[in-house]
Structure formats: C-alpha cells, structure tokens
Design a protein around this motif. Structure first.
Motif, PDB file in Angstrom:
ATOM      1  N   LEU A  71       0.815  -1.214   0.000  1.00 53.41           N
ATOM      2  CA  LEU A  71       0.000   0.000   0.000  1.00 53.41           C
ATOM      3  C   LEU A  71       0.850   1.267   0.000  1.00 53.41           C
ATOM      4  O   LEU A  71       0.392   2.325  -0.413  1.00 53.41           O
ATOM      5  CB  LEU A  71      -0.931   0.004   1.220  1.00 53.41           C
ATOM      6  CG  LEU A  71      -2.047  -1.052   1.230  1.00 53.41           C
ATOM      7  CD1 LEU A  71      -2.824  -0.958   2.535  1.00 53.41           C
ATOM      8  CD2 LEU A  71      -2.974  -0.868   0.038  1.00 53.41           C
ATOM      9  N   ARG A  72       2.079   1.164   0.469  1.00 52.50           N
ATOM     10  CA  ARG A  72       2.953   2.346   0.496  1.00 52.50           C
ATOM     11  C   ARG A  72       3.301   2.829  -0.913  1.00 52.50           C
ATOM     12  O   ARG A  72       3.580   4.016  -1.109  1.00 52.50           O
ATOM     13  CB  ARG A  72       4.246   2.034   1.256  1.00 52.50           C
ATOM     14  CG  ARG A  72       4.047   1.729   2.733  1.00 52.50           C
ATOM     15  CD  ARG A  72       5.308   1.167   3.341  1.00 52.50           C
ATOM     16  NE  ARG A  72       5.699  -0.068   2.668  1.00 52.50           N
ATOM     17  CZ  ARG A  72       6.852  -0.696   2.865  1.00 52.50           C
ATOM     18  NH1 ARG A  72       7.738  -0.190   3.693  1.00 52.50           N
ATOM     19  NH2 ARG A  72       7.112  -1.822   2.234  1.00 52.50           N
ATOM     20  N   TYR A  73       3.279   1.942  -1.880  1.00 50.30           N
ATOM     21  CA  TYR A  73       3.689   2.318  -3.225  1.00 50.30           C
ATOM     22  C   TYR A  73       2.633   3.165  -3.947  1.00 50.30           C
ATOM     23  O   TYR A  73       2.998   4.148  -4.613  1.00 50.30           O
ATOM     24  CB  TYR A  73       4.094   1.066  -4.012  1.00 50.30           C
ATOM     25  CG  TYR A  73       5.357   0.466  -3.435  1.00 50.30           C
ATOM     26  CD1 TYR A  73       6.615   0.929  -3.819  1.00 50.30           C
ATOM     27  CD2 TYR A  73       5.292  -0.524  -2.457  1.00 50.30           C
ATOM     28  CE1 TYR A  73       7.778   0.409  -3.254  1.00 50.30           C
ATOM     29  CE2 TYR A  73       6.448  -1.055  -1.891  1.00 50.30           C
ATOM     30  CZ  TYR A  73       7.680  -0.582  -2.297  1.00 50.30           C
ATOM     31  OH  TYR A  73       8.829  -1.088  -1.723  1.00 50.30           O
ATOM     32  N   PRO A  74       1.327   2.862  -3.837  1.00 54.68           N
ATOM     33  CA  PRO A  74       0.338   3.827  -4.338  1.00 54.68           C
ATOM     34  C   PRO A  74       0.432   5.175  -3.622  1.00 54.68           C
ATOM     35  O   PRO A  74       0.243   6.222  -4.245  1.00 54.68           O
ATOM     36  CB  PRO A  74      -1.007   3.138  -4.062  1.00 54.68           C
ATOM     37  CG  PRO A  74      -0.692   1.691  -4.054  1.00 54.68           C
ATOM     38  CD  PRO A  74       0.675   1.586  -3.453  1.00 54.68           C
ATOM     39  N   LEU A  75       0.733   5.153  -2.316  1.00 56.30           N
ATOM     40  CA  LEU A  75       0.936   6.411  -1.591  1.00 56.30           C
ATOM     41  C   LEU A  75       2.112   7.179  -2.169  1.00 56.30           C
ATOM     42  O   LEU A  75       2.047   8.399  -2.355  1.00 56.30           O
ATOM     43  CB  LEU A  75       1.185   6.135  -0.102  1.00 56.30           C
ATOM     44  CG  LEU A  75      -0.015   5.926   0.802  1.00 56.30           C
ATOM     45  CD1 LEU A  75       0.441   5.532   2.198  1.00 56.30           C
ATOM     46  CD2 LEU A  75      -0.869   7.188   0.863  1.00 56.30           C
ATOM     47  N   LEU A  76       3.195   6.460  -2.455  1.00 57.29           N
ATOM     48  CA  LEU A  76       4.358   7.088  -3.085  1.00 57.29           C
ATOM     49  C   LEU A  76       3.964   7.698  -4.427  1.00 57.29           C
ATOM     50  O   LEU A  76       4.360   8.828  -4.741  1.00 57.29           O
ATOM     51  CB  LEU A  76       5.466   6.054  -3.280  1.00 57.29           C
ATOM     52  CG  LEU A  76       6.703   6.516  -4.061  1.00 57.29           C
ATOM     53  CD1 LEU A  76       7.425   7.638  -3.317  1.00 57.29           C
ATOM     54  CD2 LEU A  76       7.643   5.338  -4.306  1.00 57.29           C
ATOM     55  N   GLY A  77       3.177   6.967  -5.211  1.00 55.18           N
ATOM     56  CA  GLY A  77       2.722   7.487  -6.498  1.00 55.18           C
ATOM     57  C   GLY A  77       1.897   8.753  -6.344  1.00 55.18           C
ATOM     58  O   GLY A  77       2.042   9.698  -7.134  1.00 55.18           O
ATOM     59  N   PHE A  78       1.043   8.787  -5.307  1.00 52.63           N
ATOM     60  CA  PHE A  78       0.218   9.981  -5.077  1.00 52.63           C
ATOM     61  C   PHE A  78       1.090  11.200  -4.760  1.00 52.63           C
ATOM     62  O   PHE A  78       0.887  12.279  -5.329  1.00 52.63           O
ATOM     63  CB  PHE A  78      -0.754   9.728  -3.921  1.00 52.63           C
ATOM     64  CG  PHE A  78      -1.464  10.960  -3.441  1.00 52.63           C
ATOM     65  CD1 PHE A  78      -2.517  11.494  -4.169  1.00 52.63           C
ATOM     66  CD2 PHE A  78      -1.075  11.597  -2.271  1.00 52.63           C
ATOM     67  CE1 PHE A  78      -3.171  12.648  -3.738  1.00 52.63           C
ATOM     68  CE2 PHE A  78      -1.725  12.743  -1.837  1.00 52.63           C
ATOM     69  CZ  PHE A  78      -2.775  13.256  -2.571  1.00 52.63           C
ATOM     70  N   PHE A  79       2.067  11.026  -3.871  1.00 52.13           N
ATOM     71  CA  PHE A  79       2.906  12.163  -3.511  1.00 52.13           C
ATOM     72  C   PHE A  79       3.840  12.553  -4.652  1.00 52.13           C
ATOM     73  O   PHE A  79       4.142  13.741  -4.831  1.00 52.13           O
ATOM     74  CB  PHE A  79       3.682  11.858  -2.233  1.00 52.13           C
ATOM     75  CG  PHE A  79       2.859  12.023  -0.990  1.00 52.13           C
ATOM     76  CD1 PHE A  79       2.644  13.278  -0.450  1.00 52.13           C
ATOM     77  CD2 PHE A  79       2.265  10.933  -0.374  1.00 52.13           C
ATOM     78  CE1 PHE A  79       1.864  13.454   0.693  1.00 52.13           C
ATOM     79  CE2 PHE A  79       1.481  11.085   0.759  1.00 52.13           C
ATOM     80  CZ  PHE A  79       1.274  12.355   1.287  1.00 52.13           C
ATOM     81  N   LEU A  80       4.276  11.590  -5.447  1.00 51.90           N
ATOM     82  CA  LEU A  80       5.061  11.932  -6.640  1.00 51.90           C
ATOM     83  C   LEU A  80       4.222  12.747  -7.615  1.00 51.90           C
ATOM     84  O   LEU A  80       4.734  13.655  -8.282  1.00 51.90           O
ATOM     85  CB  LEU A  80       5.581  10.658  -7.316  1.00 51.90           C
ATOM     86  CG  LEU A  80       6.742   9.950  -6.621  1.00 51.90           C
ATOM     87  CD1 LEU A  80       7.062   8.640  -7.344  1.00 51.90           C
ATOM     88  CD2 LEU A  80       7.986  10.836  -6.586  1.00 51.90           C
ATOM     89  N   TYR A  81       2.947  12.426  -7.701  1.00 53.67           N
ATOM     90  CA  TYR A  81       2.019  13.210  -8.526  1.00 53.67           C
ATOM     91  C   TYR A  81       1.947  14.655  -8.024  1.00 53.67           C
ATOM     92  O   TYR A  81       1.979  15.605  -8.825  1.00 53.67           O
ATOM     93  CB  TYR A  81       0.642  12.558  -8.486  1.00 53.67           C
ATOM     94  CG  TYR A  81      -0.468  13.419  -9.044  1.00 53.67           C
ATOM     95  CD1 TYR A  81      -0.637  13.577 -10.423  1.00 53.67           C
ATOM     96  CD2 TYR A  81      -1.355  14.067  -8.184  1.00 53.67           C
ATOM     97  CE1 TYR A  81      -1.660  14.372 -10.929  1.00 53.67           C
ATOM     98  CE2 TYR A  81      -2.376  14.862  -8.679  1.00 53.67           C
ATOM     99  CZ  TYR A  81      -2.532  15.017 -10.049  1.00 53.67           C
ATOM    100  OH  TYR A  81      -3.541  15.800 -10.547  1.00 53.67           O
ATOM    101  N   LEU A  82       1.867  14.823  -6.712  1.00 56.43           N
ATOM    102  CA  LEU A  82       1.842  16.179  -6.149  1.00 56.43           C
ATOM    103  C   LEU A  82       3.115  16.946  -6.509  1.00 56.43           C
ATOM    104  O   LEU A  82       3.073  18.125  -6.861  1.00 56.43           O
ATOM    105  CB  LEU A  82       1.689  16.129  -4.632  1.00 56.43           C
ATOM    106  CG  LEU A  82       0.358  15.648  -4.056  1.00 56.43           C
ATOM    107  CD1 LEU A  82       0.376  15.765  -2.540  1.00 56.43           C
ATOM    108  CD2 LEU A  82      -0.807  16.453  -4.618  1.00 56.43           C
ATOM    109  N   PHE A  83       4.253  16.258  -6.424  1.00 57.46           N
ATOM    110  CA  PHE A  83       5.531  16.932  -6.651  1.00 57.46           C
ATOM    111  C   PHE A  83       5.745  17.270  -8.128  1.00 57.46           C
ATOM    112  O   PHE A  83       6.196  18.372  -8.462  1.00 57.46           O
ATOM    113  CB  PHE A  83       6.698  16.062  -6.164  1.00 57.46           C
ATOM    114  CG  PHE A  83       6.543  15.553  -4.754  1.00 57.46           C
ATOM    115  CD1 PHE A  83       5.880  16.301  -3.791  1.00 57.46           C
ATOM    116  CD2 PHE A  83       7.041  14.309  -4.390  1.00 57.46           C
ATOM    117  CE1 PHE A  83       5.728  15.841  -2.502  1.00 57.46           C
ATOM    118  CE2 PHE A  83       6.894  13.833  -3.104  1.00 57.46           C
ATOM    119  CZ  PHE A  83       6.232  14.592  -2.158  1.00 57.46           C
ATOM    120  N   THR A  84       5.445  16.318  -8.990  1.00 63.05           N
ATOM    121  CA  THR A  84       5.782  16.474 -10.406  1.00 63.05           C
ATOM    122  C   THR A  84       4.697  17.182 -11.220  1.00 63.05           C
ATOM    123  O   THR A  84       5.009  17.929 -12.152  1.00 63.05           O
ATOM    124  CB  THR A  84       6.060  15.098 -11.051  1.00 63.05           C
ATOM    125  OG1 THR A  84       4.904  14.252 -10.898  1.00 63.05           O
ATOM    126  CG2 THR A  84       7.258  14.433 -10.391  1.00 63.05           C
TER     127      THR A  84
END
Length: 260
Positions: free
Chosen positions: A95-108
């Motif tokens: 589940l941490r990896y979709p969370l990582l994807g969400f925050f990467l979306y915020l950053f990029t």
C-alpha cells in the motif's frame, strides 16, 4: 516472537541517537510549538543513496518514536503483541507504493515542493492533510501492539528508499551462503521481518539498517552476515559512528551556516 535482542553497546548508542531525534521533533515541535526540524531532505536523500537506509534506523524521528512505542508496548502489553500474518503482511506493505505514487504526482504535476516546508506539502490536499493526522496515530499508538506499523505499511518515503536501494547498492548487508548454518537467529531479531537468512544480500528490502542482525547475533563459527560499503567489509559500529558524525555535521552546515 522475540522482537528485540539483548541490548549491547551498539544498541545503546543507536537508541540514544534515536531518542535525540524523536525528542527533538516531538518535544520541541509538538509540545513546545517550536517550528523546527533537525533534518534536510536533500541530506536524507543523499544519505540513502550513499549509505543505504541508515537514516531510517537511526535518525528518522517517526521511525524512532515508533520504535520506542513498540518497546513500551512490549513492557506494558506483552500478551497483546502481534505481527500481521502472511500473506496479509505482504500485501499491506504494498500500500505504500500507491501512496508514493500519489505524492510523486503532487511533486511532479501539481508542483508541490517535497524539499520545502513539509507542513505546506501535507496541507496541499485534503487527503495529504488527513494522512499526516493519521501518521502520528500510526507512529505513537498502533506500534504499542503492532511493531513498526508505520514503517511497514504507511511510510511512502520508505517505499521510495526501497526502490532507490534496489538500484544503487553502495552499502548493503551480505550473507555468506557457504558458512550460514540457517539457525534463524538473525530473522528473530529483525524488527521489519526482512528474514536475512533467506537472502544473499539485503539492500532495499525494507531493511532499516538498525544492524540488529550484525550485532553479535550470528554464531561465531558461522559469521555469515557482514556489512559492505563499496564491496569492502566494514565494522557496523565504526560505520555508524562515521556516518552519524558526517550526517550531523552536514545537517549543521546546511541548516545553520549556509541555510540552503
């Protein structure tokens, strides 16, 4: 299940450093309201690349607070301690990896700065704001019963560090398959249930670099586990002292001298 081995000079030193970073964040920041983090994300990322997940096991205030909450839980509620069984544990960690994807979306995509003010980052969306609220609950309360809950199941940074260390393997733990006697002692003292006895090398496998498995756990006749930096064996205690000194010195320069 035995969660922690007998304390040694290495564990005392590590836990003193952990306490320093946890107290700095929660006492100064949360109780006294002083808006200050003894941390630079540039240095954290640099340390992950150069030294593996050392930051996670020694200097992360959330990981440290979770560790001490787990130790308190072991003392106060010994019969209520449990680890989530397989295969649920494996899937929950993902589940941490979709969370990582969400925050990467915020950053990029959204242009939210990861290297700036973390509070502003978390305030950028309703989801991220609720995540930071749940984060403290997951760090301070749940680990009283489920060890390292936040690190295992919620920390999107750890998910990112796992990916980085899978590619960049400057520092890693190696297992000598020829001398290993499969006693499983290293598995029993691993707080993240990485199971070192089943791997040839550990780098980016949810390891926190706490070095429990390297701290006089492996039988001397086997001596199967070792810490390697650029392919050279190095003493975990010496490595920890050198890296911690360099990290604190660099943090001081960045935050107080050059103010990058």
């Amino acid at each position: 299940m035995k969660l922690y081995k007998k304390d040694t000079p290495l564990t005392f030193s590590r836990d003193a450093i952990r306490f320093f970073f946890a107290a700095n964040f929660y006492f100064l920041g949360k109780l006294m309201g002083i808006d200050f983090e003894l941390e630079s994300e540039y240095l954290v990322l640099g340390s992950i690349i150069l030294f593996g997940p050392f930051f996670c096991g020694w200097a992360c205030p959330f990981g440290a607070a979770s560790y001490f909450a787990t130790r308190v839980g072991n003392k106060l509620f010994p019969k209520l301690q449990f680890n989530i069984p397989q295969p649920y544990d494996k899937w929950l960690r993902m589940l941490r990896y979709p969370l990582l994807g969400f925050f990467l979306y915020l950053f990029t995509v959204k242009g939210v700065s990861y290297f700036g003010d973390h509070i502003e980052m978390y305030k950028s969306t309703a989801f991220s704001w609720n995540f930071i609220k749940a984060k403290h609950f997951a760090v301070l309360l749940i680990p009283l019963f489920i060890p390292n809950f936040f690190c295992k199941y919620m920390c999107f940074q750890k998910a990112g560090y796992n990916l980085i260390n899978k590619v960049i393997k400057i520092c890693k733990i190696k297992r000598n398959t020829e001398t290993c006697i499969d006693c499983g002692k290293c598995d029993r003292v691993c707080p993240m249930q990485v199971n070192p006895s089943s791997k040839n090398e550990i780098c980016g496998d949810d390891c926190l670099s706490c070095f429990n498995c390297l701290d006089n756990v492996c039988p001397s006749k086997a001596d199967a586990l070792s810490l390697e930096l650029l392919g050279l064996k190095i003493n975990p205690g010496l490595f920890s002292a050198l890296v911690m000194t360099a990290y604190l010195a660099a943090t001081y320069l960045v935050l107080f001298v050059y103010q990058w």
